[in-house]
Design a protein around this motif. Structure first.
Motif, short mmCIF file in Angstrom:
data_model
loop_
_atom_site.label_atom_id
_atom_site.label_comp_id
_atom_site.label_asym_id
_atom_site.label_seq_id
_atom_site.Cartn_x
_atom_site.Cartn_y
_atom_site.Cartn_z
N SER A 227 42.94 31.80 27.39
CA SER A 227 43.42 33.18 27.50
C SER A 227 44.65 33.21 28.40
O SER A 227 44.87 32.28 29.19
N GLY B 69 41.44 45.72 33.48
CA GLY B 69 41.66 46.46 32.24
C GLY B 69 40.40 47.20 31.83
O GLY B 69 40.45 48.33 31.33
N THR B 70 39.26 46.58 32.05
CA THR B 70 37.98 47.20 31.70
C THR B 70 37.81 48.51 32.47
O THR B 70 37.45 49.55 31.90
N HIS C 105 38.49 46.00 21.84
CA HIS C 105 37.97 45.35 23.04
C HIS C 105 36.98 46.28 23.75
O HIS C 105 35.92 45.85 24.20
N ASP D 100 44.53 51.28 24.75
CA ASP D 100 44.26 50.05 25.49
C ASP D 100 45.47 49.16 25.25
O ASP D 100 45.54 48.43 24.26
N ARG E 232 48.03 44.40 26.56
CA ARG E 232 49.22 43.56 26.33
C ARG E 232 50.35 44.39 25.70
O ARG E 232 50.99 43.97 24.73
N LYS F 151 47.43 39.56 32.86
CA LYS F 151 47.36 38.72 31.65
C LYS F 151 48.69 37.97 31.54
O LYS F 151 49.02 37.21 32.45
N ARG G 192 40.63 30.68 19.35
CA ARG G 192 41.80 31.45 19.79
C ARG G 192 42.53 30.60 20.83
O ARG G 192 41.91 30.08 21.77
#
Ligand code: TLP
Length: 349
Positions: free
Chosen positions: A8, A60-61, A85, A171, A174, A202, A321
């Motif tokens: 990630s 972010g959550t 997400h 959201d 990014r 991120k 990923r």
């Protein structure tokens, strides 16, 4: 031994300039609104995204959750993608903590929700139904291979939302990657939304933190929600300082991550046994799948790659990923392709 971490862009360590800024940051108690560095970050973020106010949050959550709590009351309904997400990976917080009812709409492969599906999902005013209050979108869309949702699409959803008096949250974990991928400003992408969360920790490399932006009244409510969630931090300027460096110096370079993702995807696709199932990446995420000619499953392949010094994320039984970021250079791309080739050797049917 190689140590290439493509699981990630969240694994990015702060840059030396960030560590320096963190050490020098003027600080105060942000619960009293007195941390000058947090205030500067919030103002900068709001200005960059064309909104009147910003709020620094630990993740972010929490940004998405505080935003949903600020828009919705208990029993209200939110429309969001089945691959969002917030629906898949935020521990059901909007339902568990906010009593907000999630209703999913099928994500299209490009990360959008069709306008017809959205319209069909909006509830009539009937005592049997939870009232639809909010539409949430994601840009770039993580589980849709890092696709970027265009400006025009955001405005089309806005027109629909206005017909029904609904609010819109983005959201934008990014968002700056989306802006880079589309060649537009983050402000243009944010314009149709009442609120946007974006992440500093991120691809922008800051160690911690996200920012919510919106109008003053919305941020006032989100501020209370952040406090309820235990996200009121004190001398948070040590973290915000890295966020300022992120916004001022790390946005321009995202194109390098995108170019490397394309390079990596193209070269992996040439290996026997590997399918590039979502096509060439638009941003910094490469999704690949092992075809039936490979004897290994995803977990076994992942372990072999770890043995070769390369970490990748497994997202389904045979699907991976790989996310490019600041700490992944051209040599790391070459080494990753070599590691895949070695891991596959002798494992083909
Ligand atoms: N995503 C993480 C994992 O949780 C999957 C990752 O490695 O990509 N929105 C989006 C679109 C995200 O991808 C993430 C993190 C979040 C929100 C949550 O951010 P944090 O981790 O700061 O709470």
């Amino acid at each position: 031994m190689l140590n290439i971490d493509l699981r990630s862009d969240t694994v990015t360590l702060p840059t030396p300039a960030m560590r320096e800024a963190m050490a020098r940051a003027p600080l105060g108690d942000d619960v009293y609104g007195e941390d000058p560095t947090v205030n500067r970050l919030q103002d900068l973020a709001a200005q960059m995204l064309g909104k009147s106010a910003g709020l620094f949050v630990p993740s972010g959550t929490m940004g998405n959750l505080a935003s949903v709590l600020a828009h919705c009351g208990r029993g209200d309904e939110i429309l969001l993608g089945h691959l969002a997400h917030t629906f898949l990976y935020e521990a059901g917080g909007i339902a568990a903590l906010g009593g907000v009812h999630p209703r999913t709409v099928q994500n299209q492969p490009d990360g959008t929700l069709s306008l017809d599906d959205l319209r069909a999902a909006i509830r009539a005013d009937d005592a049997h139904f939870p009232p639809t209050r909010l539409i949430a979108l994601e840009n770039t869309h993580n589980r849709c291979a890092g696709t970027a949702l265009p400006v025009a699409y955001g405005h089309a959803v806005r027109a629909l939302a206005d017909e029904y008096g609904l609010k819109m949250h983005l959201d934008g974990a990014r968002l700056f990657n989306a802006a880079e991928a589309l060649g537009v400003s983050a402000q243009e992408l944010a314009a149709p939304f009442d609120s946007v969360t974006f992440c500093l920790s991120k691809a922008l490399c800051a160690p911690v933190g996200s920012v919510i932006v919106g109008d003053q009244a919305f941020i006032h409510r989100a501020h209370r929600a952040r406090k309820q969630l235990g996200g009121g931090m004190r001398q948070a300027g040590v973290l915000a300082a890295a966020g300022i460096v992120a916004l001022e110096t790390m946005v321009e370079r995202l194109k390098e991550d995108h170019a490397r993702a394309q390079l990596l995807a193209g070269q992996l696709a040439e290996l026997p046994g590997i399918i590039l199932d979502s096509g060439l990446p638009q941003s910094n995420m490469v999704y690949v799948t092992l075809d039936e000619t490979v004897r290994l499953d995803g977990k076994a392949m992942q372990e072999k790659l770890v043995g070769l010094g390369v970490k990748v994320g497994v997202v389904a039984s045979r699907r991976f990923r790989l996310v490019t970021h600041y700490w992944v250079d051209d040599a790391a791309i070459v080494a990753t392709v070599t590691a895949f080739r070695q891991a596959l050797a002798g494992e083909m049917l």
